[in-house]
Design a protein around this motif. Sequence first.
Motif, PDB file in Angstrom:
ATOM      1  N   PRO A 332       0.798  -1.243   0.000  1.00  0.00           N
ATOM      2  CA  PRO A 332       0.000   0.000   0.000  1.00  0.00           C
ATOM      3  C   PRO A 332       0.822   1.280   0.000  1.00  0.00           C
ATOM      4  CG  PRO A 332      -0.991  -1.611   1.467  1.00  0.00           C
ATOM      5  CD  PRO A 332       0.321  -2.196   1.022  1.00  0.00           C
ATOM      6  N   TYR A 333       1.920   1.304   0.778  1.00  0.00           N
ATOM      7  CA  TYR A 333       2.688   2.549   0.883  1.00  0.00           C
ATOM      8  C   TYR A 333       3.317   2.933  -0.453  1.00  0.00           C
ATOM      9  CZ  TYR A 333       7.237   0.158   0.857  1.00  0.00           C
ATOM     10  OH  TYR A 333       8.342  -0.566   0.476  1.00  0.00           O
ATOM     11  N   GLU A 334       3.631   1.932  -1.317  1.00  0.00           N
ATOM     12  CA  GLU A 334       4.249   2.238  -2.604  1.00  0.00           C
ATOM     13  C   GLU A 334       3.312   3.072  -3.472  1.00  0.00           C
ATOM     14  OE1 GLU A 334       7.095  -1.647  -3.331  1.00  0.00           O
ATOM     15  OE2 GLU A 334       4.930  -1.855  -3.632  1.00  0.00           O
ATOM     16  N   LEU A 335       2.037   2.693  -3.476  1.00  0.00           N
ATOM     17  CA  LEU A 335       1.060   3.441  -4.255  1.00  0.00           C
ATOM     18  C   LEU A 335       0.745   4.785  -3.609  1.00  0.00           C
ATOM     19  CD1 LEU A 335      -1.363   0.522  -5.142  1.00  0.00           C
ATOM     20  CD2 LEU A 335       0.299   1.610  -6.655  1.00  0.00           C
ATOM     21  N   LEU A 336       0.577   4.797  -2.295  1.00  0.00           N
ATOM     22  CA  LEU A 336       0.246   6.047  -1.611  1.00  0.00           C
ATOM     23  C   LEU A 336       1.347   7.089  -1.773  1.00  0.00           C
ATOM     24  CD1 LEU A 336      -1.379   4.641   1.646  1.00  0.00           C
ATOM     25  CD2 LEU A 336      -2.540   5.744  -0.271  1.00  0.00           C
ATOM     26  N   ASP A 337       2.609   6.644  -1.670  1.00  0.00           N
ATOM     27  CA  ASP A 337       3.719   7.581  -1.823  1.00  0.00           C
ATOM     28  C   ASP A 337       3.708   8.224  -3.207  1.00  0.00           C
ATOM     29  OD1 ASP A 337       4.560   7.029   0.710  1.00  0.00           O
ATOM     30  OD2 ASP A 337       6.282   5.802   0.133  1.00  0.00           O
ATOM     31  N   ARG A 353      -8.730   5.192  -2.454  1.00  0.00           N
ATOM     32  CA  ARG A 353      -9.226   3.816  -2.609  1.00  0.00           C
ATOM     33  C   ARG A 353      -8.303   2.784  -1.962  1.00  0.00           C
ATOM     34  NH1 ARG A 353     -10.427   3.644  -8.974  1.00  0.00           N
ATOM     35  NH2 ARG A 353     -11.106   1.531  -8.417  1.00  0.00           N
ATOM     36  N   ILE A 354      -7.241   3.245  -1.304  1.00  0.00           N
ATOM     37  CA  ILE A 354      -6.261   2.345  -0.711  1.00  0.00           C
ATOM     38  C   ILE A 354      -6.336   2.423   0.805  1.00  0.00           C
ATOM     39  CG2 ILE A 354      -3.802   1.772  -0.522  1.00  0.00           C
ATOM     40  CD1 ILE A 354      -4.968   1.305  -3.278  1.00  0.00           C
ATOM     41  N   ASP A 355      -6.424   1.263   1.462  1.00  0.00           N
ATOM     42  CA  ASP A 355      -6.345   1.166   2.917  1.00  0.00           C
ATOM     43  C   ASP A 355      -4.872   0.961   3.284  1.00  0.00           C
ATOM     44  OD1 ASP A 355      -6.406   0.595   5.600  1.00  0.00           O
ATOM     45  OD2 ASP A 355      -7.693  -1.174   5.418  1.00  0.00           O
ATOM     46  N   GLU A 356      -4.291   1.972   3.916  1.00  0.00           N
ATOM     47  CA  GLU A 356      -2.859   1.913   4.222  1.00  0.00           C
ATOM     48  C   GLU A 356      -2.507   0.727   5.108  1.00  0.00           C
ATOM     49  OE1 GLU A 356       0.669   4.957   5.777  1.00  0.00           O
ATOM     50  OE2 GLU A 356      -1.443   5.508   5.965  1.00  0.00           O
ATOM     51  N   GLU A 357      -3.441   0.280   5.928  1.00  0.00           N
ATOM     52  CA  GLU A 357      -3.193  -0.837   6.839  1.00  0.00           C
ATOM     53  C   GLU A 357      -3.685  -2.169   6.267  1.00  0.00           C
ATOM     54  OE1 GLU A 357      -1.466  -0.334   9.548  1.00  0.00           O
ATOM     55  OE2 GLU A 357      -1.392   1.810   9.085  1.00  0.00           O
ATOM     56  N   GLY A 358      -4.192  -2.153   5.036  1.00  0.00           N
ATOM     57  CA  GLY A 358      -4.773  -3.355   4.457  1.00  0.00           C
ATOM     58  C   GLY A 358      -3.777  -4.231   3.727  1.00  0.00           C
ATOM     59  N   ASN A 359      -4.324  -5.213   3.011  1.00  0.00           N
ATOM     60  CA  ASN A 359      -3.512  -6.166   2.265  1.00  0.00           C
ATOM     61  C   ASN A 359      -2.767  -5.492   1.117  1.00  0.00           C
ATOM     62  OD1 ASN A 359      -4.156  -8.507   3.696  1.00  0.00           O
ATOM     63  ND2 ASN A 359      -6.030  -8.827   2.533  1.00  0.00           N
ATOM     64  N   ASN A 360      -1.793  -6.206   0.573  1.00  0.00           N
ATOM     65  CA  ASN A 360      -1.149  -5.747  -0.649  1.00  0.00           C
ATOM     66  C   ASN A 360      -2.198  -5.545  -1.737  1.00  0.00           C
ATOM     67  OD1 ASN A 360       1.198  -5.986   0.733  1.00  0.00           O
ATOM     68  ND2 ASN A 360       2.149  -7.465  -0.643  1.00  0.00           N
ATOM     69  N   VAL A 361      -1.902  -4.660  -2.673  1.00  0.00           N
ATOM     70  CA  VAL A 361      -2.862  -4.249  -3.687  1.00  0.00           C
ATOM     71  C   VAL A 361      -2.519  -4.894  -5.027  1.00  0.00           C
ATOM     72  CG1 VAL A 361      -3.905  -2.279  -4.875  1.00  0.00           C
ATOM     73  CG2 VAL A 361      -3.137  -2.049  -2.493  1.00  0.00           C
ATOM     74  N   LEU A 362      -3.548  -5.412  -5.709  1.00  0.00           N
ATOM     75  CA  LEU A 362      -3.387  -5.892  -7.076  1.00  0.00           C
ATOM     76  C   LEU A 362      -3.798  -4.774  -8.027  1.00  0.00           C
ATOM     77  CD1 LEU A 362      -4.970  -9.470  -6.845  1.00  0.00           C
ATOM     78  CD2 LEU A 362      -2.554  -8.875  -6.786  1.00  0.00           C
ATOM     79  N   ILE A 363      -2.923  -4.449  -8.963  1.00  0.00           N
ATOM     80  CA  ILE A 363      -3.244  -3.502 -10.018  1.00  0.00           C
ATOM     81  C   ILE A 363      -3.338  -4.287 -11.326  1.00  0.00           C
ATOM     82  CG2 ILE A 363      -2.462  -1.524 -11.365  1.00  0.00           C
ATOM     83  CD1 ILE A 363      -3.397  -0.722  -8.621  1.00  0.00           C
TER      84      ILE A 363
END
Length: 379
Positions: A332-337, A353-363
């Motif tokens: 998550p932090y990679e996308l948020l940054d 749309r990203i939960d910083e404390e959630g699971n890894n994100v699929l793009i």
Amino acid sequence: MKDIFVFLVLFALCSCHNYTKSKTVVWNYDDFISANVRMSDIADEMTIIQPDSIDYKGAEIVHASSFFLAGTEQGILRYDEEGHFMNRIGAIGQGPGEYRRFYNMAINETDRIIYVYCMDTSALLSFSYEGTFLNKHSLQLPKEWAWKFYYLEDKFYFYYLVNADSESAPYMYAITDTIGNLLYSKQDEGLHFAPGNYPSFPSHHMGLFGDTMLVWNQYSDTIYRISEKGEEAFAVWGKWSKRLTPAKVEKEEYYQSMMIYTIIETTNYYLCIWRPYDIMKGRWNYCFYDKASGKLFNSEGITDDLWGLPFFFPYNYFVIDGREYLEAHYQPYELLDAWLTSDDPEIRKLADRIDEEGNNVLIRIRLKKNGLNNCDRRN
């Protein structure tokens, strides 16, 4: 090069597996056109999926048309296409219907069966979509620890990494029926390497296209298509400064050798992602072979001019409803940054749309129907 083509001819004459004759394309890296490939050249839609309920960090993802499986250290988890948790498939363990942590997955959508290949024991387990254990078979594989496992046309296909440092004739792939009987396997007897320190190439290998498995021999640099119809040698790399040769390789030399992460075949092109073995001396290159024009393009990375992704390193290729997709995963932090610091207000909104404390994100990006755009006019 000459040795490779002699090998291909001999194999065509001697193989007991049907061989499909075709023109082998030679990819010479001197012919690659330097290009700056942008996301808008290859894609037209992006989907963000952040799976819920269960932590799946580091998961291996396998897609069906209406769900995907996440292979984790906690076992196999099934999610719908929006990332909502559905159910577990079996469990980690050593009891009946259980599997240990070294496994691959495949899906038979016709019969609604999920297969689990236990890599360390050469066992095959089958489960219903709901996770009920169905059966177990022993696989008659020529060698344990196949790197990838696929289900195609009522057969199982196993892809092996080639290890020239420990095997004089390493296995490339094997095919079994659905109860584990060996139907065919192939060793690479085309090149004989002198003793030396050969680097390991941990290719991720995304090797399915239609009804074929794509096989890359990392030491003869040859690409094969494998199916129930037989084997077809499609392409081979020409000699160049970064390619391994059948001679003793010293550490300083193989640091410059080409390390291929994956080769993906799509309807319109091949995509090869590579870098020099010494990661400190080079970045990932994205090489495209355009099927229609026969042109070769090399781009140092892909610039995302659509959605502001910090980088795009695909781990999956799949087709749903006739459209092709590439998929990458991010913490998550990679996308948020990247998104929160963007100058584009529309891209900054994506961070909501990203939960910083959630699971890894699929793009997931959807590939354009018409293939590459403008690469030959912009380099």
